[in-house]
Each structure stands twice: as structure tokens, then as C-alpha cells.
Write a protein that holds these residues in place. Structure first.
Motif, PDB file in Angstrom:
ATOM      1  N   GLY A  21     -14.590  12.171 -14.686  1.00  0.00           N
ATOM      2  CA  GLY A  21     -13.208  12.568 -14.457  1.00  0.00           C
ATOM      3  C   GLY A  21     -12.711  13.663 -15.368  1.00  0.00           C
ATOM      4  N   GLN A  22     -13.576  14.125 -16.295  1.00  0.00           N
ATOM      5  CA  GLN A  22     -13.156  15.125 -17.275  1.00  0.00           C
ATOM      6  C   GLN A  22     -12.768  16.449 -16.627  1.00  0.00           C
ATOM      7  OE1 GLN A  22     -15.261  17.893 -18.528  1.00  0.00           O
ATOM      8  NE2 GLN A  22     -14.019  18.460 -20.301  1.00  0.00           N
ATOM      9  N   GLU A  23     -13.391  16.770 -15.499  1.00  0.00           N
ATOM     10  CA  GLU A  23     -13.085  18.038 -14.826  1.00  0.00           C
ATOM     11  C   GLU A  23     -11.618  18.095 -14.402  1.00  0.00           C
ATOM     12  OE1 GLU A  23     -15.487  15.990 -14.035  1.00  0.00           O
ATOM     13  OE2 GLU A  23     -17.401  17.052 -14.293  1.00  0.00           O
ATOM     14  N   THR A  24     -11.108  16.985 -13.892  1.00  0.00           N
ATOM     15  CA  THR A  24      -9.704  16.940 -13.482  1.00  0.00           C
ATOM     16  C   THR A  24      -8.787  17.093 -14.686  1.00  0.00           C
ATOM     17  OG1 THR A  24     -10.188  15.529 -11.572  1.00  0.00           O
ATOM     18  CG2 THR A  24      -7.924  15.518 -12.397  1.00  0.00           C
ATOM     19  N   VAL A  25      -9.105  16.396 -15.766  1.00  0.00           N
ATOM     20  CA  VAL A  25      -8.296  16.489 -16.982  1.00  0.00           C
ATOM     21  C   VAL A  25      -8.240  17.935 -17.473  1.00  0.00           C
ATOM     22  CG1 VAL A  25      -8.155  15.828 -19.410  1.00  0.00           C
ATOM     23  CG2 VAL A  25      -8.696  14.106 -17.681  1.00  0.00           C
ATOM     24  N   ALA A  26      -9.395  18.585 -17.550  1.00  0.00           N
ATOM     25  CA  ALA A  26      -9.444  19.962 -18.045  1.00  0.00           C
ATOM     26  C   ALA A  26      -8.725  20.927 -17.114  1.00  0.00           C
ATOM     27  CB  ALA A  26     -10.902  20.393 -18.213  1.00  0.00           C
ATOM     28  N   ARG A  27      -8.877  20.732 -15.812  1.00  0.00           N
ATOM     29  CA  ARG A  27      -8.249  21.630 -14.856  1.00  0.00           C
ATOM     30  C   ARG A  27      -6.723  21.547 -14.934  1.00  0.00           C
ATOM     31  NH1 ARG A  27     -10.935  20.104 -10.900  1.00  0.00           N
ATOM     32  NH2 ARG A  27      -9.495  18.634  -9.930  1.00  0.00           N
ATOM     33  N   VAL A  28      -6.198  20.323 -14.995  1.00  0.00           N
ATOM     34  CA  VAL A  28      -4.744  20.169 -15.078  1.00  0.00           C
ATOM     35  C   VAL A  28      -4.238  20.701 -16.413  1.00  0.00           C
ATOM     36  CG1 VAL A  28      -2.857  18.495 -15.137  1.00  0.00           C
ATOM     37  CG2 VAL A  28      -4.709  18.218 -13.483  1.00  0.00           C
ATOM     38  N   GLN A  29      -4.967  20.457 -17.481  1.00  0.00           N
ATOM     39  CA  GLN A  29      -4.551  20.904 -18.799  1.00  0.00           C
ATOM     40  C   GLN A  29      -4.514  22.425 -18.901  1.00  0.00           C
ATOM     41  OE1 GLN A  29      -3.455  18.944 -21.167  1.00  0.00           O
ATOM     42  NE2 GLN A  29      -3.215  20.493 -22.770  1.00  0.00           N
ATOM     43  N   ASN A  30      -5.496  23.080 -18.294  1.00  0.00           N
ATOM     44  CA  ASN A  30      -5.659  24.526 -18.485  1.00  0.00           C
ATOM     45  C   ASN A  30      -5.045  25.375 -17.379  1.00  0.00           C
ATOM     46  OD1 ASN A  30      -7.177  24.171 -20.872  1.00  0.00           O
ATOM     47  ND2 ASN A  30      -9.015  23.754 -19.667  1.00  0.00           N
ATOM     48  N   LEU A  31      -4.955  24.802 -16.179  1.00  0.00           N
ATOM     49  CA  LEU A  31      -4.574  25.645 -15.041  1.00  0.00           C
ATOM     50  C   LEU A  31      -3.327  25.194 -14.295  1.00  0.00           C
ATOM     51  CD1 LEU A  31      -8.149  26.192 -13.514  1.00  0.00           C
ATOM     52  CD2 LEU A  31      -6.881  27.715 -15.047  1.00  0.00           C
ATOM     53  N   GLY A  32      -2.893  23.967 -14.523  1.00  0.00           N
ATOM     54  CA  GLY A  32      -1.798  23.501 -13.682  1.00  0.00           C
ATOM     55  C   GLY A  32      -0.904  22.492 -14.358  1.00  0.00           C
ATOM     56  N   LYS A  33      -0.170  21.759 -13.553  1.00  0.00           N
ATOM     57  CA  LYS A  33       0.744  20.717 -14.013  1.00  0.00           C
ATOM     58  C   LYS A  33       0.497  19.462 -13.188  1.00  0.00           C
ATOM     59  CE  LYS A  33       3.368  23.120 -16.948  1.00  0.00           C
ATOM     60  NZ  LYS A  33       3.591  22.732 -18.367  1.00  0.00           N
ATOM     61  N   PRO A  34       0.727  18.291 -13.760  1.00  0.00           N
ATOM     62  CA  PRO A  34       0.568  17.068 -12.968  1.00  0.00           C
ATOM     63  C   PRO A  34       1.661  16.975 -11.909  1.00  0.00           C
ATOM     64  CG  PRO A  34       1.507  16.554 -15.102  1.00  0.00           C
ATOM     65  CD  PRO A  34       1.119  18.001 -15.141  1.00  0.00           C
ATOM     66  N   PRO A  35       1.366  16.331 -10.785  1.00  0.00           N
ATOM     67  CA  PRO A  35       2.363  16.266  -9.703  1.00  0.00           C
ATOM     68  C   PRO A  35       3.552  15.374 -10.015  1.00  0.00           C
ATOM     69  CG  PRO A  35       0.424  14.970  -9.156  1.00  0.00           C
ATOM     70  CD  PRO A  35       0.085  15.720 -10.412  1.00  0.00           C
ATOM     71  N   ARG A  36       3.386  14.443 -10.964  1.00  0.00           N
ATOM     72  CA  ARG A  36       4.470  13.519 -11.304  1.00  0.00           C
ATOM     73  C   ARG A  36       4.608  13.448 -12.823  1.00  0.00           C
ATOM     74  NH1 ARG A  36       2.396   8.256  -8.118  1.00  0.00           N
ATOM     75  NH2 ARG A  36       0.614   8.729  -9.476  1.00  0.00           N
ATOM     76  N   ARG A  37       5.722  12.878 -13.274  1.00  0.00           N
ATOM     77  CA  ARG A  37       5.930  12.730 -14.712  1.00  0.00           C
ATOM     78  C   ARG A  37       6.664  11.423 -14.986  1.00  0.00           C
ATOM     79  NH1 ARG A  37      11.256  14.252 -15.940  1.00  0.00           N
ATOM     80  NH2 ARG A  37      12.333  15.333 -14.248  1.00  0.00           N
ATOM     81  N   LEU A  38       6.321  10.812 -16.121  1.00  0.00           N
ATOM     82  CA  LEU A  38       6.971   9.579 -16.548  1.00  0.00           C
ATOM     83  C   LEU A  38       8.344   9.895 -17.124  1.00  0.00           C
ATOM     84  CD1 LEU A  38       6.354   6.482 -16.942  1.00  0.00           C
ATOM     85  CD2 LEU A  38       5.760   7.063 -19.298  1.00  0.00           C
ATOM     86  N   VAL A  39       9.349   9.101 -16.753  1.00  0.00           N
ATOM     87  CA  VAL A  39      10.695   9.245 -17.300  1.00  0.00           C
ATOM     88  C   VAL A  39      11.187   7.886 -17.793  1.00  0.00           C
ATOM     89  CG1 VAL A  39      11.318  11.222 -15.862  1.00  0.00           C
ATOM     90  CG2 VAL A  39      11.817   8.911 -15.051  1.00  0.00           C
ATOM     91  N   PHE A  40      12.144   7.939 -18.702  1.00  0.00           N
ATOM     92  CA  PHE A  40      12.835   6.754 -19.202  1.00  0.00           C
ATOM     93  C   PHE A  40      14.220   6.736 -18.575  1.00  0.00           C
ATOM     94  CE2 PHE A  40      15.701   4.866 -22.402  1.00  0.00           C
ATOM     95  CZ  PHE A  40      15.098   3.625 -22.580  1.00  0.00           C
ATOM     96  N   LEU A  41      14.637   5.582 -18.084  1.00  0.00           N
ATOM     97  CA  LEU A  41      15.912   5.487 -17.368  1.00  0.00           C
ATOM     98  C   LEU A  41      16.861   4.510 -18.043  1.00  0.00           C
ATOM     99  CD1 LEU A  41      14.687   5.228 -13.648  1.00  0.00           C
ATOM    100  CD2 LEU A  41      15.400   7.286 -14.894  1.00  0.00           C
ATOM    101  N   HIS A  42      18.124   4.917 -18.134  1.00  0.00           N
ATOM    102  CA  HIS A  42      19.211   4.002 -18.462  1.00  0.00           C
ATOM    103  C   HIS A  42      19.843   3.586 -17.139  1.00  0.00           C
ATOM    104  CE1 HIS A  42      19.284   4.680 -22.853  1.00  0.00           C
ATOM    105  NE2 HIS A  42      18.900   5.911 -22.552  1.00  0.00           N
ATOM    106  N   LEU A  43      19.836   2.294 -16.870  1.00  0.00           N
ATOM    107  CA  LEU A  43      20.328   1.783 -15.600  1.00  0.00           C
ATOM    108  C   LEU A  43      21.776   1.312 -15.727  1.00  0.00           C
ATOM    109  CD1 LEU A  43      17.186  -0.334 -14.645  1.00  0.00           C
ATOM    110  CD2 LEU A  43      17.747   1.977 -13.863  1.00  0.00           C
TER     111      LEU A  43
END
Length: 321
Positions: A228-250
Motif C-alpha cells: 500500500g506504500q504506493e498509494t501513500v506516496a502518491r497522495v503525499q507527493n501528488l495529490g490530496k485525500p478525498p476526505r478529511r477528519l473533522v471535530f464537531l461541536h454538536l
């Protein structure tokens, strides 16, 4: 595996994957405050415990894990992931080496699949893999705790506290010395407060490490190949992840918390708007009130008010877009 500590006064069993240990002992906020103050302990004896022994244990694990562990010092805690060939998270491991054995704890249940994978990768390496869940129980002491640690017990010490690999036969006697007991709901509330992802809660079948901020803590970007290292390197060097973790106050006026999987929408689009993410973990915190972690699409505006079903939610950035 049902914990004997469920016989303690007030104990209410957790549900789902956490069944077998106490969700709480009758006073959720008191238990949270105790942990935040560095007192008490949490019974995590339902978690899987896996041990790897042999002269090649660190160099071998280094080839399989996302973390750099070849020269892992004795007694230094670390965490690591095992990814699929496509870079999706399959296992999250919490490790420490005692000089003879690498001890790790995992989510309850997946240790069978983890061991099967590790066994399939042994080849000619001098390693032995063993499921020690029936012999050892994980016990968590919060940061600042001065509770005694029995001689000979392996400890993972982190900024969030210490994880003890305690002989399961000693669990009840240790609880008498380390109390008061705090349930898993208190532990989870502090986990959410600290933005710490959990496998199976903040992850689904397509989660990659960048989405959860596991880069740096569980993924070493300068180490050699692993699955799976290829995906990690590709996203790190060439792109952005499709989603991101957020913290919510409800919204604290709501009686019920939005559960895992509750769809998120932009507040301006209302309850019928397009789905832009989902709740991963929601808890009631003794100081912050109802809070949650969630995964949202990367392009969701950082300051956009959200709706979790009908519950209003304000976001804080955990993973930068």
C-alpha cells in the motif's frame, strides 16, 4: 471475552464490538473527570493481544508495517497500520518492544485475521507470532496516573497514558489497587476530545491514512516499501485525500446524539441537501458537551455550519484540506 470487572458495582456492559467490558460504572461524567485528572483506570481487556518473538521480529515487522520499527528502542511505544494493496487501512496496531517480544494490541476481533496475515508472511524469517488475548488483558492508566505498575508487566507509555499488558489472571486484584474504574464511554470521550481515530469507527473499507491524520504518528514517510506504500506516496507527493477528519461541536439542546454513520449536510442546504460526510463517533464530554468526530469531503468549507440529520454542528479542522 467477558471481563470479570463487569461484576463491579454499577457496571453496565458496552455493546457492539466493545461488548465484554463496561461502558460505564454508573456515573459517566465522574469517570471522565477522574481520567482527565489522572486517576483511575480503564478496562480494555476485550482488545486483542498479539506477540511477536524471534531475532528478526523488528526487521520483519518493518517490511510489513507503515511505521519505521527496525531500530525501535526497548520500551518506546509506537503505532502502525497494515494497508491493503490499494492503500486502504486494514489493521491498526499499538506496539512496544520489551527487548525479547513485540507486544501489540488491536481492535477486538480482528486479531485472527491479523495473525493469519502475519503467518502468511513469515517465509524464512526467524519469528513466531502468537495470539495472547486469552492470557493478557490491556488496562489503560490515564496521563498523570501514579497507580502502581506490577513488576514485570509490559507497558506502552504515550502522551495519553499508559497501556499495561497485564496477566489476565491478575485483572481483578489489580483493579482493587488501581481504582476507581472508569468505563469505555469515558475513555472514548477523551479519545474524541484529542482527535484520535479508531479503526472501525473513523475508518471504512476505503479509508487511507491521510484522511485521518495518521501520517506521522502511524505512517513513516521515509521508510522503504510495504504493501500500500504506493498509494501513500502518491497522495503525499501528488495529490490530496478525498476526505478529511473533522471535530464537531454538536447542538447541546438535542436529547439524542447522532450515531455512527449519521449523514452530514451543509446547514444552508437543509435536511434534504446533498450528503457531504458522516459522523464516525459521537460522545458526551464532561466539559465540552456533545462532541463528535466525522469524515467530510475535502472541499467542504472549513467554516461551514453542518447538519447531522437534524442536529446542528460546528466544525473544527483536524486534517487540513
Amino acid at each position: 471475552m467477558k471481563s470479570p470487572l463487569l461484576s463491579l458495582p454499577g457496571a453496565v456492559s458496552a455493546e457492539g464490538v466493545d461488548e465484554g467490558v463496561a461502558a460505564h460504572y454508573g456515573d459517566l461524567f465522574r469517570e471522565q473527570r477522574a481520567l482527565a485528572d489522572g486517576t483511575g483506570f480503564v478496562d480494555l481487556s476485550h482488545r486483542g493481544v498479539v506477540a511477536v518473538t524471534g531475532d528478526d521480529r523488528l526487521s520483519w515487522l518493518h517490511l510489513l508495517l507503515t511505521q519505521h520499527v527496525t531500530d525501535l528502542p526497548v520500551g518506546v511505544a509506537t503505532e502502525a497500520l497494515i494497508l491493503s494493496a490499494h492503500g486502504h487501512i486494514e489493521h491498526a496496531l499499538y506496539l512496544v518492544d520489551d527487548g525479547v517480544t513485540v507486544w501489540m494490541h488491536t481492535e477486538p476481533g480482528p486479531q485472527d485475521a491479523l495473525i493469519a496475515y502475519l503467518e502468511s508472511m513469515k517465509f524464512f524469517y526467524r519469528v513466531e507470532v502468537a495470539d495472547r488475548t486469552s492470557d493478557f488483558a490491556v488496562v489503560h492508566l490515564p496521563a498523570g496516573s501514579i497507580a502502581p505498575v506490577p513488576v514485570g508487566v509490559v507497558v506502552r507509555e504515550t502522551a495519553y497514558g499508559r497501556d499495561l499488558f497485564l496477566p489476565r489472571a491478575d485483572l481483578e486484584s489489580y483493579a482493587e489497587k488501581a481504582g476507581p474504574a472508569a468505563g469505555l464511554l469515558a475513555y472514548e470521550a477523551l479519545r474524541v476530545e484529542h482527535h484520535r481515530p479508531r479503526l472501525g469507527f473513523e475508518t471504512d473499507h476505503r479509508t487511507i491514512p491521510h484522511e485521518l491524520g495518521w501520517i506521522g504518528t502511524a505512517v513513516h514517510l521515509q521508510k522503504g516499501c510495504y504493501r500500500g506504500q504506493e498509494t501513500v506516496a502518491r497522495v503525499q507527493n501528488l495529490g490530496k485525500p478525498p476526505r478529511r477528519l473533522v471535530f464537531l461541536h454538536l447542538d447541546g439542546s438535542e436529547v439524542h446524539l447522532p450515531g455512527h454513520g449519521t449523514e452530514l449536510r451543509l446547514a444552508e442546504e437543509g435536511e434534504e441537501g446533498r450528503k457531504i460526510g458522516f459522523i464516525t463517533t459521537s460522545v458526551r464530554h464532561h466539559e465540552l458537551g456533545p462532541i463528535a468526530l466525522a469524515l467530510v469531503k475535502r472541499n467542504v468549507p472549513l467554516d461551514a455550519p453542518l447538519l447531522a440529520d437534524t442536529t446542528a454542528a460546528a466544525q473544527e479542522v483536524v486534517v487540513e484540506p
